[in-house]
Design an enzyme around this catalytic site. Structure first.
Site, short mmCIF file in Angstrom:
data_model
loop_
_atom_site.label_atom_id
_atom_site.label_comp_id
_atom_site.label_asym_id
_atom_site.label_seq_id
_atom_site.Cartn_x
_atom_site.Cartn_y
_atom_site.Cartn_z
CB THR A 15 -0.92 -0.01 1.25
OG1 THR A 15 -1.79 -1.14 1.14
CG2 THR A 15 -1.75 1.24 1.35
CG ASP A 60 -1.95 -6.70 -2.59
OD1 ASP A 60 -1.73 -7.52 -1.67
OD2 ASP A 60 -2.87 -5.87 -2.54
CB SER A 61 2.43 -8.28 0.64
OG SER A 61 1.37 -8.26 1.57
CB THR A 92 0.28 -4.53 6.11
OG1 THR A 92 -0.96 -4.46 5.40
CG2 THR A 92 0.87 -3.15 6.28
CG ASP A 93 -2.79 -7.84 3.14
OD1 ASP A 93 -3.15 -7.25 4.19
OD2 ASP A 93 -3.33 -7.65 2.04
CD GLN A 274 -6.42 -24.05 16.08
OE1 GLN A 274 -7.45 -23.64 16.61
NE2 GLN A 274 -6.37 -25.12 15.32
CB CYS A 275 -3.47 -19.90 22.08
SG CYS A 275 -4.61 -21.19 22.52
N1 ASN Z 1 -2.89 -5.45 0.40
C1 ASN Z 1 -1.80 -4.64 0.86
C2 ASN Z 1 -0.53 -5.49 0.79
O1 ASN Z 1 -0.32 -6.33 1.61
C3 ASN Z 1 -2.08 -4.18 2.27
C4 ASN Z 1 -1.13 -3.12 2.80
O2 ASN Z 1 -0.02 -3.00 2.39
N2 ASN Z 1 -1.57 -2.32 3.76
O3 ASN Z 1 0.22 -5.35 -0.16
#
Ligand code: ASN
Length: 338
Positions: A15, A60-61, A92-93, A274-275
């Site tokens: 992003t 996009d990650s 971020t993903d 999973q916790c």
């Molecule tokens: N979809 C974006 C990514 O992971 C999300 C982000 O970067 N905030 O590339």
């Protein structure tokens, strides 16, 4: 007085450098570099010099694969002697997976590698990208940081401990089983006692990253076919997200048979919980028996992301399964508490 530090900024996608398009935010070539040039704070004399390199293609990650982790690691190793530190701009993903993988791949780098990104693109009103990049550049210029960190909002986290915890918040990452390495508030503070003191060492990156590692979350009623598929050729490693301290449905004969078949193929199995909080303790419950009999290694307090990245890296380094099992339980990059 030492000169202005130079930081290599690898823009991988995400992003932070995206623009609004008809189908939603998407990365656009050249956009990030021009945004950085137009942001006076990022070019101030007391901010390290940022040398931006844009990856091709920008992702996009959600599209990141282990081969992309290796591409980033190679780029950093190539430039290890020409820069004081590194910033990886990433979506971020899957950032926590990449940060974990880089922590394992770059053992011995001995320089700061800061992975960051943003929730709102640079140049868009209320973007968190400028602050995240600025903080990351300042942390990447420090002599006391010699490891992979994930910096986001006010958190400075060990790369192999981070998880994405919020899809929309500016404090999007946490490290559930480890206190943050530091915080970016009025001052940027780091907990010196928790920073890794790693010696610089030669780095031999694997030629390729073997993605034949599966990841499976157990759930009540899971069909054995799913476990069978996760252990079938060409899979070599499996991360099982088990319940609680590492328990398994030992009353289901089909699941037990699938697990035993995987064990016969010498698949390396890592068990995480999973916790979000706490640790795996295989043997605490009788229901972890089938996992133990399958040779599974308890991942202790590792995150799922770190366990997956670790298994991918170790299997790609070409160790025999028994060595991979032994290394899984050891602290290689700050990912677990032994
Ligand atoms: N979809 C974006 C990514 O992971 C999300 C982000 O970067 N905030 O590339």
């Amino acid at each position: 007085m030492s000169g202005r530090k130079r930081i290599y900024v690898a823009y991988f996608g995400g992003t932070i450098g995206m623009m609004p398009t008809a189908s939603g935010y998407a990365p656009v070539r050249g956009h990030l570099g021009s945004q950085i040039r137009q942001t006076p704070e990022l070019n101030a004399r007391d901010v390290p010099e940022l040398v931006v390199s844009e990856h091709e293609p920008l992702l996009d990650s959600a599209n990141a694969r282990p081969s992309d982790w290796l591409r980033i690691a190679r780029e950093i190793v190539e430039h290890r002697h020409s820069f004081d530190g590194f910033v990886v701009l990433h979506g971020t993903d899957t950032m926590a997976y990449t940060a974990s993988a880089l922590a394992f791949l770059l053992r011995g780098l001995g320089k700061p590698v800061i992975v960051t990104g943003s929730q709102i693109p640079l140049g868009v009103l209320r973007s968190d990208g400028r602050q995240n990049l600025l903080t990351s550049a300042l942390v990447a210029a420090r002599d006391d940081v010699r490891e992979v960190c994930l910096v986001f909002g006010s958190h400075i986290l060990a790369g192999a401990r981070a998880v994405k915890a919020s899809a929309s918040g500016f404090e999007a990452f946490t490290s559930p089983n480890a206190a943050p390495l530091g915080a970016a508030g009025v001052l940027i503070t780091l907990d010196e006692a928790r920073l890794r003191v790693t010696e610089r060492a030669p780095i031999a990156l694997p030629l390729a990253l073997d993605a034949n590692v599966a990841l499976l979350r157990l759930y009540p009623g899971m069909p054995a076919a799913l476990l069978r598929a996760a252990l079938a050729e060409p899979i070599k490693g499996l991360v099982i997200e088990a319940y609680g301290a590492g328990t398994f449905a030992d009353g289901d004969p089909y699941l037990l048979a699938a697990l035993a078949d995987g064990a016969r193929r010498d698949i390396v199995i890592a068990v995480v919980s999973q916790c979000a909080d706490g640790r795996v303790d295989l043997g605490a419950y009788a229901t972890s028996g089938p996992l133990i009999r399958a040779g599974a290694v308890g991942g202790l307090d590792m995150t799922t992301e770190a366990a997956y990245a670790k298994l991918v890296v170790l299997l790609s380094e070409g160790h025999p399964p028994a060595t991979v099992r032994a290394l899984l339980a050891q602290d290689l990059a700050g990912e677990l508490t032994p």
